[in-house]
Enzyme design. Structure first.
Site, PDB file in Angstrom:
ATOM      1  N   TYR A   1      -2.682  -1.434  10.525  1.00 55.60           N
ATOM      2  CA  TYR A   1      -2.674  -1.528   9.061  1.00 55.60           C
ATOM      3  C   TYR A   1      -1.325  -1.080   8.494  1.00 55.60           C
ATOM      4  O   TYR A   1      -0.707  -1.768   7.691  1.00 55.60           O
ATOM      5  CB  TYR A   1      -3.817  -0.679   8.481  1.00 55.60           C
ATOM      6  CG  TYR A   1      -3.973  -0.803   6.976  1.00 55.60           C
ATOM      7  CD1 TYR A   1      -4.737  -1.823   6.419  1.00 55.60           C
ATOM      8  CD2 TYR A   1      -3.369   0.105   6.111  1.00 55.60           C
ATOM      9  CE1 TYR A   1      -4.891  -1.938   5.038  1.00 55.60           C
ATOM     10  CE2 TYR A   1      -3.517  -0.001   4.734  1.00 55.60           C
ATOM     11  CZ  TYR A   1      -4.279  -1.020   4.211  1.00 55.60           C
ATOM     12  OH  TYR A   1      -4.424  -1.133   2.840  1.00 55.60           O
TER      13      TYR A   1
ATOM     14  N   SER B   1       0.864  -1.183   0.000  1.00 54.05           N
ATOM     15  CA  SER B   1       0.000   0.000   0.000  1.00 54.05           C
ATOM     16  C   SER B   1       0.902   1.235   0.000  1.00 54.05           C
ATOM     17  O   SER B   1       2.099   1.138   0.332  1.00 54.05           O
ATOM     18  CB  SER B   1      -0.845  -0.005   1.277  1.00 54.05           C
ATOM     19  OG  SER B   1      -1.478   1.236   1.476  1.00 54.05           O
TER      20      SER B   1
HETATM   21  N1  LIG Z   1      -8.637  -0.027  -2.031  1.00 56.73           N
HETATM   22  C1  LIG Z   1      -7.586   0.712  -1.694  1.00 56.73           C
HETATM   23  O1  LIG Z   1      -7.660   1.955  -1.686  1.00 56.73           O
HETATM   24  C2  LIG Z   1      -6.263   0.054  -1.359  1.00 56.73           C
HETATM   25  C3  LIG Z   1      -5.128   0.884  -1.298  1.00 56.73           C
HETATM   26  C4  LIG Z   1      -3.909   0.322  -1.000  1.00 56.73           C
HETATM   27  C5  LIG Z   1      -3.816  -1.034  -0.763  1.00 56.73           C
HETATM   28  N2  LIG Z   1      -4.923  -1.815  -0.832  1.00 56.73           N
HETATM   29  C6  LIG Z   1      -4.748  -3.246  -0.568  1.00 56.73           C
HETATM   30  O2  LIG Z   1      -5.181  -3.984  -1.685  1.00 56.73           O
HETATM   31  C7  LIG Z   1      -5.655  -5.259  -1.252  1.00 56.73           C
HETATM   32  C8  LIG Z   1      -7.034  -5.495  -1.822  1.00 56.73           C
HETATM   33  O3  LIG Z   1      -7.874  -4.468  -1.324  1.00 56.73           O
HETATM   34  P1  LIG Z   1      -9.284  -4.097  -1.979  1.00 56.73           P
HETATM   35  O4  LIG Z   1      -9.382  -2.648  -1.927  1.00 56.73           O
HETATM   36  O5  LIG Z   1      -9.495  -4.824  -3.248  1.00 56.73           O
HETATM   37  O6  LIG Z   1     -10.229  -4.666  -0.825  1.00 56.73           O
HETATM   38  P2  LIG Z   1     -11.688  -5.317  -0.897  1.00 56.73           P
HETATM   39  O7  LIG Z   1     -12.241  -5.267   0.488  1.00 56.73           O
HETATM   40  O8  LIG Z   1     -12.458  -4.669  -1.955  1.00 56.73           O
HETATM   41  O9  LIG Z   1     -11.342  -6.824  -1.262  1.00 56.73           O
HETATM   42  C9  LIG Z   1     -10.587  -7.600  -0.357  1.00 56.73           C
HETATM   43  C10 LIG Z   1     -11.034  -9.041  -0.407  1.00 56.73           C
HETATM   44  O10 LIG Z   1     -10.349  -9.727   0.650  1.00 56.73           O
HETATM   45  C11 LIG Z   1     -11.281 -10.630   1.244  1.00 56.73           C
HETATM   46  N3  LIG Z   1     -10.890 -10.968   2.612  1.00 56.73           N
HETATM   47  C12 LIG Z   1     -10.900 -10.175   3.718  1.00 56.73           C
HETATM   48  N4  LIG Z   1     -10.545 -10.883   4.799  1.00 56.73           N
HETATM   49  C13 LIG Z   1     -10.293 -12.149   4.374  1.00 56.73           C
HETATM   50  C14 LIG Z   1      -9.912 -13.359   5.028  1.00 56.73           C
HETATM   51  N5  LIG Z   1      -9.701 -13.409   6.351  1.00 56.73           N
HETATM   52  N6  LIG Z   1      -9.768 -14.468   4.270  1.00 56.73           N
HETATM   53  C15 LIG Z   1      -9.975 -14.430   2.938  1.00 56.73           C
HETATM   54  N7  LIG Z   1     -10.365 -13.342   2.274  1.00 56.73           N
HETATM   55  C16 LIG Z   1     -10.516 -12.205   2.984  1.00 56.73           C
HETATM   56  C17 LIG Z   1     -12.613  -9.885   1.201  1.00 56.73           C
HETATM   57  O11 LIG Z   1     -13.717 -10.785   1.338  1.00 56.73           O
HETATM   58  C18 LIG Z   1     -12.552  -9.214  -0.163  1.00 56.73           C
HETATM   59  O12 LIG Z   1     -13.120 -10.013  -1.173  1.00 56.73           O
HETATM   60  C19 LIG Z   1      -5.605  -5.230   0.279  1.00 56.73           C
HETATM   61  O13 LIG Z   1      -4.448  -5.866   0.721  1.00 56.73           O
HETATM   62  C20 LIG Z   1      -5.579  -3.757   0.598  1.00 56.73           C
HETATM   63  O14 LIG Z   1      -4.969  -3.497   1.843  1.00 56.73           O
HETATM   64  C21 LIG Z   1      -6.146  -1.305  -1.132  1.00 56.73           C
END
Ligand SMILES: NC(=O)c1ccc[n+]([C@@H]2O[C@H](COP(=O)([O-])OP(=O)(O)OC[C@H]3O[C@@H](n4cnc5c(N)ncnc54)[C@H](O)[C@@H]3O)[C@@H](O)[C@H]2O)c1
Length: 258
Positions: free
Chosen positions: A153, A140
């Site tokens: 986080y 991130s």
């Molecule tokens: N969206 C953002 O702005 C952003 C920015 C930087 C980093 N990220 C990182 O990108 C990655 C994906 O994020 P996203 O935005 O697509 O999130 P999201 O919440 O849209 O999708 C994440 C997925 O992970 C699954 N998940 C959560 N806990 C779980 C568990 N214990 N076991 C299995 N699956 C689980 C959820 O069900 C979901 O389908 C994450 O690591 C997040 O920290 C996101």
């Protein structure tokens, strides 16, 4: 487009929604099979239905070692091999070092960090059997800079960079490992976070404004980088991070606008 990905099999954690789902779509476009490990049964079943025979969804809590191991075994039963891994599952939660409950610290660490190590532990031996592959760890912007009130986080996301270096060193030259670090991305995670805020519209606008490109990313923009980083076209990179962040983090806040 990426010929070397054709007929490979890729494990994607958190693959039922957001960045993970978009990544699955791009791998499928490139002729790969995907094994989606996700907690969300409904979204996972829908993804499997939409993505077709190249996709296997296995309902998995990646915070639990035995569930990951069983899921990897099921994936091997279906596709016979594993070539690449995308560690992407993540959750957010707000607290500082004083307000953070120990159970919330553990929960965030288990999903956002420990699951990356565990999934690597169970997939790397299969990747080695396949002749090598790539581990992508989704970090991130918070791997480098931190938002207030997200102690667990930002700690987990910073540690993802260390894990990336360790895997890159310990399993070279067969396995490459890279971290992809997004800025704000329009996913359910981001939308839920805005919705929970007392002033959702302001928070959304602030998210846009803090990026030099004056917008947030679409999931496909991160997914395309993950797939490129996995392909042989990125074959001389390992142990590094790639920031897909619209310039977040390159500008000193408050510096004069032109
Ligand atoms: N969206 C953002 O702005 C952003 C920015 C930087 C980093 N990220 C990182 O990108 C990655 C994906 O994020 P996203 O935005 O697509 O999130 P999201 O919440 O849209 O999708 C994440 C997925 O992970 C699954 N998940 C959560 N806990 C779980 C568990 N214990 N076991 C299995 N699956 C689980 C959820 O069900 C979901 O389908 C994450 O690591 C997040 O920290 C996101």
């Amino acid at each position: 487009m990426y010929k070397d990905l054709e007929n490979t099999t890729v494990v994607i954690t958190g693959g039922a929604k957001g960045i993970g789902l978009s990544t699955a779509e791009v791998f499928i476009r490139e002729g790969a099979n995907v094994i989606l490990l996700d907690l969300d049964m409904e979204a996972g079943n829908l993804a499997e239905k939409n993505l077709g025979a190249q996709c296997l969804f296995i309902r998995t809590d990646v915070a639990k070692s035995t569930e990951i191991k069983n899921a990897i075994d099921k994936g091997i039963d279906k596709f016979g091999a594993i070539h690449h891994l995308v560690n992407n599952a993540g959750i957010i939660h707000y607290a500082n070092a004083v307000t953070c409950k120990e159970e919330d610290w553990d929960k965030v660490m288990n999903v956002n960090l420990k699951s990356y190590y565990l999934t690597a532990k169970y997939t790397i031996p299969f990747m080695q059997k396949s002749g090598g592959g790539v581990v992508i760890n989704v970090g991130s912007a918070q791997s480098f800079i931190s938002s207030a009130n997200m102690v667990h986080y930002t700690t987990a996301k910073s540690a993802v960079l260390g894990l990336t270096r360790a895997i890159a060193i310990d399993f070279a030259p067969m396995i490459r490992c890279l971290s992809i670090c997004p800025g704000t991305v329009d996913t359910p995670m981001a939308r839920n976070a805005w919705a929970e805020a007392s002033n959702p519209e302001q928070i959304h606008q602030d998210s846009i404004d803090m990026h030099v490109l004056k917008r947030i990313a679409m999931p496909i923009e991160v997914a395309e980088m993950i797939v490129f980083a996995t392909s042989n076209r990125c074959g001389f990179m390992t142990g590094q991070h790639i920031r897909v962040d619209g310039g977040l983090g390159i500008k000193i806040p408050g510096s004069v606008e032109e």
